[in-house]
Structures are given as C-alpha cells and as structure tokens.
Design a protein around this motif. Structure first.
Motif, mmCIF file in Angstrom:
data_model
loop_
_atom_site.group_PDB
_atom_site.id
_atom_site.type_symbol
_atom_site.label_atom_id
_atom_site.label_comp_id
_atom_site.label_asym_id
_atom_site.label_seq_id
_atom_site.Cartn_x
_atom_site.Cartn_y
_atom_site.Cartn_z
ATOM 1 N N UNK A 77 0.824 -1.217 0.012
ATOM 2 C CA UNK A 77 0.007 -0.112 -0.166
ATOM 3 C C UNK A 77 0.902 1.328 -0.094
ATOM 4 N N UNK A 78 1.893 1.254 0.581
ATOM 5 C CA UNK A 78 2.888 2.390 0.918
ATOM 6 C C UNK A 78 3.390 2.575 -0.689
ATOM 7 N N UNK A 79 3.746 1.519 -1.319
ATOM 8 C CA UNK A 79 4.367 1.720 -2.598
ATOM 9 C C UNK A 79 3.327 2.353 -3.591
ATOM 10 N N UNK A 91 -0.367 11.865 4.140
ATOM 11 C CA UNK A 91 -1.662 11.572 3.496
ATOM 12 C C UNK A 91 -1.682 9.952 3.453
ATOM 13 N N UNK A 92 -0.205 9.616 3.092
ATOM 14 C CA UNK A 92 -0.222 8.193 3.105
ATOM 15 C C UNK A 92 -0.338 7.522 4.542
ATOM 16 N N UNK A 93 -0.150 8.002 5.575
ATOM 17 C CA UNK A 93 -0.443 7.685 6.818
ATOM 18 C C UNK A 93 -1.598 7.285 7.209
ATOM 19 N N UNK A 94 -2.509 8.265 6.381
ATOM 20 C CA UNK A 94 -4.085 8.333 6.966
ATOM 21 C C UNK A 94 -4.645 7.085 6.409
ATOM 22 N N UNK A 95 -3.985 6.552 5.268
ATOM 23 C CA UNK A 95 -4.487 5.272 4.927
ATOM 24 C C UNK A 95 -4.039 4.124 5.446
ATOM 25 N N UNK A 96 -3.080 4.187 6.373
ATOM 26 C CA UNK A 96 -2.621 2.992 7.197
ATOM 27 C C UNK A 96 -2.797 3.273 8.737
ATOM 28 N N UNK A 97 -4.099 2.671 9.192
ATOM 29 C CA UNK A 97 -4.340 2.873 10.402
ATOM 30 C C UNK A 97 -3.341 2.566 11.493
ATOM 31 N N UNK A 98 -3.135 3.313 12.583
ATOM 32 C CA UNK A 98 -1.952 2.775 13.458
ATOM 33 C C UNK A 98 -0.838 3.203 13.104
ATOM 34 N N UNK A 99 -0.306 3.634 11.891
ATOM 35 C CA UNK A 99 0.923 3.941 11.482
ATOM 36 C C UNK A 99 0.975 5.757 11.439
ATOM 37 N N UNK A 100 2.059 6.202 11.615
ATOM 38 C CA UNK A 100 2.270 7.502 11.685
ATOM 39 C C UNK A 100 3.169 8.039 10.548
ATOM 40 N N UNK A 175 -8.830 9.966 -1.406
ATOM 41 C CA UNK A 175 -8.779 11.404 -1.213
ATOM 42 C C UNK A 175 -9.905 12.049 -0.670
ATOM 43 N N UNK A 176 -11.231 11.437 -0.947
ATOM 44 C CA UNK A 176 -12.318 11.929 -0.505
ATOM 45 C C UNK A 176 -12.102 11.508 0.925
ATOM 46 N N UNK A 177 -12.030 10.380 1.407
ATOM 47 C CA UNK A 177 -12.204 9.759 2.515
ATOM 48 C C UNK A 177 -11.101 10.572 3.417
ATOM 49 N N UNK A 178 -9.866 11.111 2.849
ATOM 50 C CA UNK A 178 -9.307 11.868 3.830
ATOM 51 C C UNK A 178 -9.948 13.293 3.870
ATOM 52 N N UNK A 179 -10.717 13.796 3.157
ATOM 53 C CA UNK A 179 -11.191 14.836 3.543
ATOM 54 C C UNK A 179 -12.493 14.608 4.548
#
Length: 271
Positions: A77-79, A91-100, A175-179
DNA sequence: AAAAAGTCCAACCGCCTTAGT
DNA sequence: CACTAAGGCGGTTGGACTTTT
C-alpha cells in the motif's frame, strides 16, 4: 530576520522524553483532550515546546498506534500510494491505520527505498532506473470512470517492474475519505476555545502536485494532467511470454518488487 | 574484544498554510 | 489587504543499537 521561535527555548527540555513527561502528557490529554498545543505544556506542567508535545503524542503516545514490523500488505500500500502521491507522508499515513507519517517516512527511507533501488527501480519516479527507450504514456479519457494513465515500461528488469494500479475511482475514494476524516477530526477536536482548530488542507486530485515536487515528478511524467486521471496499469513486459505473463499477473505488487522472502503474502496466496 | 561502519528511529528544524484580527 | 500566530508537514539530524571487520 527570521521567524520568531515557536517557544522560549531557554526554558524547555530537549531530547528524549522521560517516562514522567510521557505520563504527564498522557494524563493531561486524557483529561482535557488535544487542544492548543502552545498552551498545553504549561497547563500540563511540562517544560517542553508545544510542537514537541504534539509530535510526542502523535508519533508515540497516541492510543491505537501499531508498533513493530510492517506487513507485506502495508508495504504494498505504501508503494502504491507513494507512486501516486509522492512524499505526502501524512496522506499516506492516513490510509494506514495505526501508522504515523514519521514512521512511514523512516520506513520508506530505511527499507523500501533501498529495496526498490536494489530491484532497479527509482524510488522517486517508480520507473526502472535504466529505462530510456520506449516510455509510452497513453491517456484514455472515455466516458467511464476507469480511465488510467498507462505507463508501459521497456526494461530488462521486467520481473521487477512496477505494476501498481489504482483507478481514478480508487484514487478519488482515497482522497475523499481523507477529506471526510479531516472534517471528522475537526469536529471532534475543537476543544481549544481561544482559537478553533483551523481547517486542514483539503486534498483533491488537482492538488496532488505540490510545491516541493521534483521536476521529474511534475514534468518527467510527460506533463500528465493529474486532474484527469492517475494510475498505472499492471505491467506487461515485451520480454515476457504468455505463461510468464499469466504467472506474474497473479502476484501482488510487493511480490514483484521483491518484498517477499520465499513466502507469498495473503493476497498472493488467495489468487 | 575492540573499533569501525552501518542501520534505525525519535526528535528537531524551518518552512508553508490558513484562520483570525 | 497585510500581518500575526498556531498547527502541520517534510526533510534532516544525532544518538543508540547492531553488525562487520
């Protein structure tokens, strides 16, 4: 003249946090929640700068943080996200729960980047390091939402080439979920009375290119208009025969990039 | 066993964005 | 509109730890 420091440095502790400081911070936030970081240290009895408190909380003390190794799925996912977003760690971190963001950034720099280079892939552009001949950018702007920017790469490192694929629908969803998340956070965290928490940056597709992007990213992709679509189609090498192609098509990105040892991840095993 | 080199990651720095005035 | 202040972000640093020589 430079900007004034964020706090009075002469009277603040620096360096590693002690257990007592951690406890004070946790205790204060558990009672009052996150609010004005600037005033928090004084209120919590900490000789720390507000920024330092915020960082300590977000990167280390906040509940729900995962510790330990990244999974193959997280690697993948990170890649994928980095190929789209670049160094947008938050933004990447927001997609990985529990990761900063800090953790992901460190992990990228110490592990993934090196792994990509070892496998002949430029970690910034996600192109093979020696690619130079036939870079074909095709853009399909059909009436469907599944238009993609297809980058077919001619490389002798065919089995190790990038093959991530996010359609515009997936990207928009991210991106929508991020918002949405940002909006929720704003609703939940407005405990600072003196100054409401300001609105976070709203990322949309047209804002993916950033001020700090390298020329390679903004121009090197042959002026791809990110407003239209983003995504890489699954890689198909000219050097592959049909059986090799069908074999690699069933493997996930992290496998193709060499992130697996001898085992397949759950994604690959399912296929 | 000791020194050197390499790796990891928490913390810091400085810049940018944006709300408030 | 200009300025200020606070929050947030990405890049960098430095020290602890591990591995290699």
């Amino acid at each position: 003249m430079g900007r004034a420091p964020c706090c009075e440095k002469a009277h603040t502790n620096r360096g590693a946090w002690t257990k007592e400081e951690d406890q004070r911070l946790i205790h204060y936030i558990s009672l009052h929640g996150q609010g004005c970081w600037r005033s928090l240290p004084k209120a919590a009895g900490l000789l720390r700068c507000g920024k330092s408190c915020r960082l300590r909380w977000i990167n280390y003390l906040r509940p729900g943080l995962k510790r330990g190794n990244f999974t193959n799925e997280e690697d993948e996912l990170i890649i994928k996200l980095h190929s789209i977003l670049g160094n947008k760690w938050s933004v990447i971190a927001a997609r990985l729960p529990g990761r900063t963001d800090n953790e992901i950034k460190n992990y990228w720099n110490s592990h993934i980047k090196r792994q990509l280079i070892t496998n002949g892939i430029d970690p910034q552009t996600h192109h093979p390091l020696n690619f130079n001949k036939t870079t074909v950018i095709t853009m399909t702007t059909t009436s469907t939402s599944s238009s993609t920017v297809a980058t077919q790469l001619d490389s002798k490192n065919s089995s190790q080439s990038p093959s991530s694929s996010l359609t515009i629908a997936e990207t928009s969803s991210i991106l929508k979920k991020q918002n949405d998340d940002d909006k929720n956070n704003n609703n939940n965290n407005n405990k600072c009375i003196s100054k409401p928490k300001r609105k976070q940056a709203n990322y949309n597709i047209s804002s993916i290119t950033t001020k700090k992007e390298s020329p390679e990213r903004s121009l090197g992709q042959n002026n791809v208009n990110l407003e239209l679509s983003i995504g890489l189609i699954p890689f198909r090498s000219n050097y592959m025969n049909s059986s090799e192609e069908s074999q690699t098509a069933t493997l996930c990105l992290c496998y193709k990039l060499g992130f697996h040892g001898k085992k397949l991840c759950r994604n690959c095993q399912k296929k």
